[in-house]
Design a protein around this motif. Sequence first.
Motif, PDB file in Angstrom:
ATOM      1  N   UNK A   1       6.435   7.164   3.395  1.00 56.05           N
ATOM      2  CA  UNK A   1       6.693   6.432   4.622  1.00 56.05           C
ATOM      3  C   UNK A   1       5.407   6.410   5.432  1.00 56.05           C
ATOM      4  N   UNK A   2       4.948   5.216   5.785  1.00 51.55           N
ATOM      5  CA  UNK A   2       3.750   5.119   6.597  1.00 51.55           C
ATOM      6  C   UNK A   2       4.005   4.184   7.753  1.00 51.55           C
ATOM      7  N   UNK A   3       3.258   4.383   8.820  1.00 57.39           N
ATOM      8  CA  UNK A   3       3.407   3.527   9.985  1.00 57.39           C
ATOM      9  C   UNK A   3       2.626   2.237   9.780  1.00 57.39           C
ATOM     10  N   UNK A   4       3.257   1.123  10.062  1.00 58.67           N
ATOM     11  CA  UNK A   4       2.622  -0.177   9.939  1.00 58.67           C
ATOM     12  C   UNK A   4       1.660  -0.358  11.102  1.00 58.67           C
ATOM     13  N   UNK A   5       0.529  -0.965  10.873  1.00 59.35           N
ATOM     14  CA  UNK A   5      -0.483  -1.088  11.922  1.00 59.35           C
ATOM     15  C   UNK A   5      -0.555  -2.510  12.466  1.00 59.35           C
ATOM     16  N   UNK A   6       0.599  -3.058  12.900  1.00 60.64           N
ATOM     17  CA  UNK A   6       0.594  -4.402  13.459  1.00 60.64           C
ATOM     18  C   UNK A   6      -0.010  -4.412  14.856  1.00 60.64           C
ATOM     19  N   UNK A   7       0.215  -3.366  15.632  1.00 61.85           N
ATOM     20  CA  UNK A   7      -0.458  -3.184  16.924  1.00 61.85           C
ATOM     21  C   UNK A   7      -0.354  -1.715  17.295  1.00 61.85           C
ATOM     22  N   UNK A   8      -1.020  -1.313  18.338  1.00 62.50           N
ATOM     23  CA  UNK A   8      -1.081   0.094  18.705  1.00 62.50           C
ATOM     24  C   UNK A   8       0.255   0.706  19.088  1.00 62.50           C
ATOM     25  N   UNK A   9       1.217  -0.099  19.533  1.00 59.75           N
ATOM     26  CA  UNK A   9       2.491   0.428  20.007  1.00 59.75           C
ATOM     27  C   UNK A   9       3.647   0.088  19.068  1.00 59.75           C
ATOM     28  N   UNK A  10       3.370  -0.294  17.852  1.00 60.16           N
ATOM     29  CA  UNK A  10       4.400  -0.732  16.921  1.00 60.16           C
ATOM     30  C   UNK A  10       5.297   0.422  16.484  1.00 60.16           C
ATOM     31  N   UNK A  11       6.593   0.135  16.377  1.00 61.28           N
ATOM     32  CA  UNK A  11       7.563   1.085  15.851  1.00 61.28           C
ATOM     33  C   UNK A  11       7.920   0.758  14.410  1.00 61.28           C
ATOM     34  N   UNK A  12       7.242  -0.223  13.825  1.00 57.19           N
ATOM     35  CA  UNK A  12       7.561  -0.684  12.487  1.00 57.19           C
ATOM     36  C   UNK A  12       6.882   0.212  11.456  1.00 57.19           C
ATOM     37  N   UNK A  13       7.686   0.681  10.511  1.00 53.29           N
ATOM     38  CA  UNK A  13       7.201   1.510   9.408  1.00 53.29           C
ATOM     39  C   UNK A  13       7.391   0.739   8.110  1.00 53.29           C
ATOM     40  N   UNK A  14       6.770   1.200   7.047  1.00 50.54           N
ATOM     41  CA  UNK A  14       6.935   0.595   5.728  1.00 50.54           C
ATOM     42  C   UNK A  14       7.242   1.668   4.701  1.00 50.54           C
ATOM     43  N   UNK A  15       8.117   1.335   3.756  1.00 50.07           N
ATOM     44  CA  UNK A  15       8.384   2.232   2.638  1.00 50.07           C
ATOM     45  C   UNK A  15       7.274   2.050   1.604  1.00 50.07           C
ATOM     46  N   UNK A  16       7.292   2.871   0.580  1.00 47.73           N
ATOM     47  CA  UNK A  16       6.298   2.729  -0.488  1.00 47.73           C
ATOM     48  C   UNK A  16       6.436   1.390  -1.217  1.00 47.73           C
ATOM     49  N   UNK A  17       7.596   0.732  -1.090  1.00 40.98           N
ATOM     50  CA  UNK A  17       7.821  -0.594  -1.686  1.00 40.98           C
ATOM     51  C   UNK A  17       7.417  -1.734  -0.758  1.00 40.98           C
ATOM     52  N   UNK A  18       6.954  -1.392   0.447  1.00 43.98           N
ATOM     53  CA  UNK A  18       6.550  -2.406   1.407  1.00 43.98           C
ATOM     54  C   UNK A  18       7.668  -2.932   2.284  1.00 43.98           C
ATOM     55  N   UNK A  19       8.877  -2.361   2.162  1.00 42.42           N
ATOM     56  CA  UNK A  19       9.993  -2.782   3.005  1.00 42.42           C
ATOM     57  C   UNK A  19       9.782  -2.236   4.414  1.00 42.42           C
ATOM     58  N   UNK A  20       9.924  -3.092   5.408  1.00 43.06           N
ATOM     59  CA  UNK A  20       9.701  -2.681   6.789  1.00 43.06           C
ATOM     60  C   UNK A  20      11.003  -2.235   7.443  1.00 43.06           C
ATOM     61  N   UNK A  21      10.892  -1.258   8.339  1.00 45.28           N
ATOM     62  CA  UNK A  21      12.054  -0.750   9.069  1.00 45.28           C
ATOM     63  C   UNK A  21      11.598  -0.118  10.377  1.00 45.28           C
ATOM     64  N   UNK A  22      12.567   0.083  11.258  1.00 40.80           N
ATOM     65  CA  UNK A  22      12.365   0.814  12.509  1.00 40.80           C
ATOM     66  C   UNK A  22      13.259   2.030  12.451  1.00 40.80           C
ATOM     67  N   UNK A  23      12.676   3.183  12.715  1.00 40.78           N
ATOM     68  CA  UNK A  23      13.437   4.430  12.668  1.00 40.78           C
ATOM     69  C   UNK A  23      14.112   4.662  14.016  1.00 40.78           C
ATOM     70  N   UNK A  24      15.448   4.721  14.013  1.00 35.66           N
ATOM     71  CA  UNK A  24      16.214   4.975  15.228  1.00 35.66           C
ATOM     72  C   UNK A  24      16.364   6.472  15.471  1.00 35.66           C
TER      73      UNK A  24
END
Length: 86
Positions: free
Chosen positions: A1-24
Amino acid sequence: MKKESTNGNSNVHSTHNGEQYIELSPSRRVSVRMYKGVKLVDLRQFYGRDGEKKPGKKGIALTVDQWKCLRRSVRDIDTMIQKVSS
């Protein structure tokens, strides 16, 4: 699980398969996916250990129209929360 770097305040993460999600929470995520040609907003509970989490059966998948209805209802839901908390 890594944090997506779309912007400095993004809550979007990516799985190893590239699927994006937000952790609640540590065990709950929201993602957007396609299922049988229908775009869904999927709120789901996950389980697992050692950083490898798998989706569980507990969750709900909303169509885009249902998601829009929920978004329009946020103020009413906030009011309902206040009434229940009182």
